[in-house]
Design a protein around this motif. Structure first.
Motif, PDB file in Angstrom:
ATOM      1  N   PHE A 121       0.834  -1.197   0.000  1.00 51.66           N
ATOM      2  CA  PHE A 121       0.000   0.000   0.000  1.00 51.66           C
ATOM      3  C   PHE A 121       0.872   1.253   0.000  1.00 51.66           C
ATOM      4  CE2 PHE A 121      -3.554   2.264   2.632  1.00 51.66           C
ATOM      5  CZ  PHE A 121      -4.011   2.916   1.497  1.00 51.66           C
ATOM      6  N   MET A 122       1.918   1.248   0.813  1.00 50.95           N
ATOM      7  CA  MET A 122       2.841   2.377   0.864  1.00 50.95           C
ATOM      8  C   MET A 122       3.534   2.597  -0.478  1.00 50.95           C
ATOM      9  SD  MET A 122       4.561   1.574   4.596  1.00 50.95           S
ATOM     10  CE  MET A 122       5.827   2.838   4.464  1.00 50.95           C
ATOM     11  N   LEU A 123       4.012   1.523  -1.061  1.00 48.00           N
ATOM     12  CA  LEU A 123       4.729   1.631  -2.334  1.00 48.00           C
ATOM     13  C   LEU A 123       3.802   2.135  -3.441  1.00 48.00           C
ATOM     14  CD1 LEU A 123       6.837  -1.659  -2.179  1.00 48.00           C
ATOM     15  CD2 LEU A 123       7.619   0.677  -1.717  1.00 48.00           C
ATOM     16  N   ALA A 124       2.561   1.643  -3.446  1.00 47.80           N
ATOM     17  CA  ALA A 124       1.601   2.100  -4.446  1.00 47.80           C
ATOM     18  C   ALA A 124       1.280   3.578  -4.249  1.00 47.80           C
ATOM     19  CB  ALA A 124       0.324   1.264  -4.364  1.00 47.80           C
ATOM     20  N   THR A 125       1.140   3.989  -2.993  1.00 53.18           N
ATOM     21  CA  THR A 125       0.853   5.386  -2.696  1.00 53.18           C
ATOM     22  C   THR A 125       2.017   6.280  -3.107  1.00 53.18           C
ATOM     23  OG1 THR A 125      -0.560   4.732  -0.840  1.00 53.18           O
ATOM     24  CG2 THR A 125       0.245   6.999  -0.844  1.00 53.18           C
ATOM     25  N   ALA A 126       3.233   5.736  -3.013  1.00 55.40           N
ATOM     26  CA  ALA A 126       4.424   6.492  -3.419  1.00 55.40           C
ATOM     27  C   ALA A 126       4.616   6.505  -4.926  1.00 55.40           C
ATOM     28  CB  ALA A 126       5.660   5.903  -2.742  1.00 55.40           C
ATOM     29  N   GLY A 127       3.721   5.837  -5.647  1.00 58.15           N
ATOM     30  CA  GLY A 127       3.769   5.868  -7.107  1.00 58.15           C
ATOM     31  C   GLY A 127       4.596   4.783  -7.753  1.00 58.15           C
ATOM     32  N   LEU A 128       5.003   3.786  -7.000  1.00 53.93           N
ATOM     33  CA  LEU A 128       5.823   2.714  -7.558  1.00 53.93           C
ATOM     34  C   LEU A 128       4.958   1.634  -8.187  1.00 53.93           C
ATOM     35  CD1 LEU A 128       8.481   2.363  -4.734  1.00 53.93           C
ATOM     36  CD2 LEU A 128       8.855   3.239  -7.033  1.00 53.93           C
ATOM     37  N   ALA A 129       5.420   1.074  -9.281  1.00 49.30           N
ATOM     38  CA  ALA A 129       4.715  -0.022  -9.931  1.00 49.30           C
ATOM     39  C   ALA A 129       4.769  -1.259  -9.046  1.00 49.30           C
ATOM     40  CB  ALA A 129       5.344  -0.322 -11.294  1.00 49.30           C
ATOM     41  N   GLY A 179       2.161   5.516   8.668  1.00 46.25           N
ATOM     42  CA  GLY A 179       1.342   6.630   9.113  1.00 46.25           C
ATOM     43  C   GLY A 179       1.663   7.922   8.395  1.00 46.25           C
ATOM     44  N   ALA A 180       2.922   8.106   8.022  1.00 47.66           N
ATOM     45  CA  ALA A 180       3.335   9.330   7.342  1.00 47.66           C
ATOM     46  C   ALA A 180       2.680   9.468   5.970  1.00 47.66           C
ATOM     47  CB  ALA A 180       4.855   9.351   7.195  1.00 47.66           C
ATOM     48  N   LEU A 181       2.226   8.330   5.410  1.00 49.54           N
ATOM     49  CA  LEU A 181       1.587   8.331   4.094  1.00 49.54           C
ATOM     50  C   LEU A 181       0.079   8.100   4.178  1.00 49.54           C
ATOM     51  CD1 LEU A 181       4.165   6.165   2.118  1.00 49.54           C
ATOM     52  CD2 LEU A 181       3.806   8.620   1.873  1.00 49.54           C
ATOM     53  N   ARG A 272      -9.679   1.273   5.832  1.00 56.47           N
ATOM     54  CA  ARG A 272      -8.329   1.518   5.320  1.00 56.47           C
ATOM     55  C   ARG A 272      -7.730   0.234   4.737  1.00 56.47           C
ATOM     56  NH1 ARG A 272      -5.743   3.669   9.664  1.00 56.47           N
ATOM     57  NH2 ARG A 272      -6.915   5.576   9.353  1.00 56.47           N
ATOM     58  N   ALA A 273      -8.012  -0.894   5.371  1.00 50.55           N
ATOM     59  CA  ALA A 273      -7.529  -2.164   4.827  1.00 50.55           C
ATOM     60  C   ALA A 273      -8.152  -2.429   3.459  1.00 50.55           C
ATOM     61  CB  ALA A 273      -7.851  -3.302   5.789  1.00 50.55           C
ATOM     62  N   ALA A 274      -9.433  -2.109   3.316  1.00 52.89           N
ATOM     63  CA  ALA A 274     -10.094  -2.280   2.021  1.00 52.89           C
ATOM     64  C   ALA A 274      -9.494  -1.340   0.982  1.00 52.89           C
ATOM     65  CB  ALA A 274     -11.594  -2.031   2.168  1.00 52.89           C
ATOM     66  N   ALA A 275      -9.176  -0.112   1.399  1.00 49.81           N
ATOM     67  CA  ALA A 275      -8.544   0.847   0.488  1.00 49.81           C
ATOM     68  C   ALA A 275      -7.176   0.348   0.055  1.00 49.81           C
ATOM     69  CB  ALA A 275      -8.424   2.210   1.162  1.00 49.81           C
ATOM     70  N   ALA A 276      -6.452  -0.267   0.988  1.00 47.52           N
ATOM     71  CA  ALA A 276      -5.134  -0.814   0.660  1.00 47.52           C
ATOM     72  C   ALA A 276      -5.245  -1.909  -0.386  1.00 47.52           C
ATOM     73  CB  ALA A 276      -4.466  -1.358   1.923  1.00 47.52           C
ATOM     74  N   MET A 277      -6.221  -2.782  -0.220  1.00 43.10           N
ATOM     75  CA  MET A 277      -6.390  -3.875  -1.177  1.00 43.10           C
ATOM     76  C   MET A 277      -6.763  -3.347  -2.555  1.00 43.10           C
ATOM     77  SD  MET A 277      -8.110  -6.821   1.226  1.00 43.10           S
ATOM     78  CE  MET A 277      -8.063  -8.038  -0.094  1.00 43.10           C
TER      79      MET A 277
END
Length: 311
Positions: A121-129, A179-181, A272-277
């Protein structure tokens, strides 16, 4: 004959589960005909699977574990003691990793069994493939990180991070947090079979009340909690138990605890878990996510054990 309720823990017995251990050792549900039995992790059968197969009646697990499992409609989240993610992702300051995006093309150690949703989830939010970072499953991420075999690693703030800081020094690492993201995912919650809820709600209530009482004792009287942890795990020294309990207290007496009260199973954690998925390309049915939390047992627990005011 009292009914025994087995609670499968997410890891080995330690201060992370102090309230559960106190509920077991003090027999806090015994007056209502229930004995609590805490079971340490079994790597051949995870906590959620233990409940689904009947190997345990309850488990310490997360909303993510429920949503990701094969039968999410069969489970309910009835308590959440910690109210924020305990996970951290350290990198060496001399490794040239200033942001999460800098992990592209590198290797990160994660725990096996699909425990890396928060990181993805963090990596996706940071824009990584999805395939930009190689995730390597390993039971213990610390040795590989210290050896320089991986650029970062999934760790807990109350255990593995302390090992890394002791070995390298706090100034040698930078720590990324979810948490920072806005990606923090709850780790430890009390999960119950809906079959048990339907067949014996009184037993579920007895366990919920006992667990909340155990955690109230743990946070009000750390010495008593540490003694319970030492009884369960004499192989871990007192200082370690005490430090871990302090970290768990900080993770718990925040967020919804301060607003609603101790143990509140905040539906926001499930959302939030659903959003992550969804963010990692594994969307979950909205109706399933909406039905995960069962507030009845927390709401019916004694007010003294779910208070919101803490020193």
């Amino acid at each position: 004959m009292p009914r025994t309720v087995r609670i499968r823990l997410l890891w080995h017995k330690q201060a992370q589960f102090a309230g559960y251990l106190l509920a077991e050792q003090l027999g806090l549900a015994r007056a209502r005909g229930v004995e609590i039995e805490c079971q340490g992790i079994d790597f051949s059968c995870g906590p959620i699977e233990a409940v689904l197969t009947g190997a345990a009646e309850m488990a310490v697990a997360s909303p993510s574990h429920i949503l990701e499992c094969r039968r999410p409609r069969d489970l309910s989240l009835v308590l959440a003691i910690q109210q924020q993610s305990p996970l951290v992702y350290p990198v060496r300051r001399d490794a040239g990793v200033a942001t999460l995006a800098d992990l592209a093309g590198r290797r990160v150690g994660v725990w096996p069994g699909g425990e890396d949703l928060e990181l993805r989830f963090m990596l996706a939010t940071a824009g990584l493939a999805r395939d930009a970072v190689t995730r390597l499953p390993m039971n213990d991420t610390v040795p590989a990180f210290l050896a320089g075999d991986i650029a970062s690693a999934q760790m807990t703030a109350y255990h593995e991070l302390h090992e890394v800081e002791a070995a390298l020094g706090k100034d040698a690492i930078t720590v990324f947090t979810a948490g920072a993201l806005g990606c923090s995912l709850l780790k430890d919650g009390l999960v119950v079979s809906r079959t048990l809820i339907g067949e014996d709600p009184a037993t579920v209530q007895a366990v919920v009340d006992a667990v909340l009482e155990g955690w109230t004792i743990a946070f009000d009287d750390p010495d008593r909690a540490v003694a319970a942890c030492l009884a369960a795990r004499p192989d871990i020294d007192e200082a370690h138990h005490r430090a871990q309990l302090a970290d768990i207290r900080a993770l718990s007496l925040t967020g919804a605890t301060r607003v609603r009260g101790l143990g509140y199973p905040d539906p926001e954690h499930v959302a939030r878990a659903a959003a992550a998925m969804a963010a990692v390309g594994e969307p979950v049915d909205a109706a399933v996510a909406a039905g995960v939390v069962d507030l009845r047992f927390w709401s019916a627990a004694p007010a003294k054990s779910r208070r919101s005011e803490w020193p």
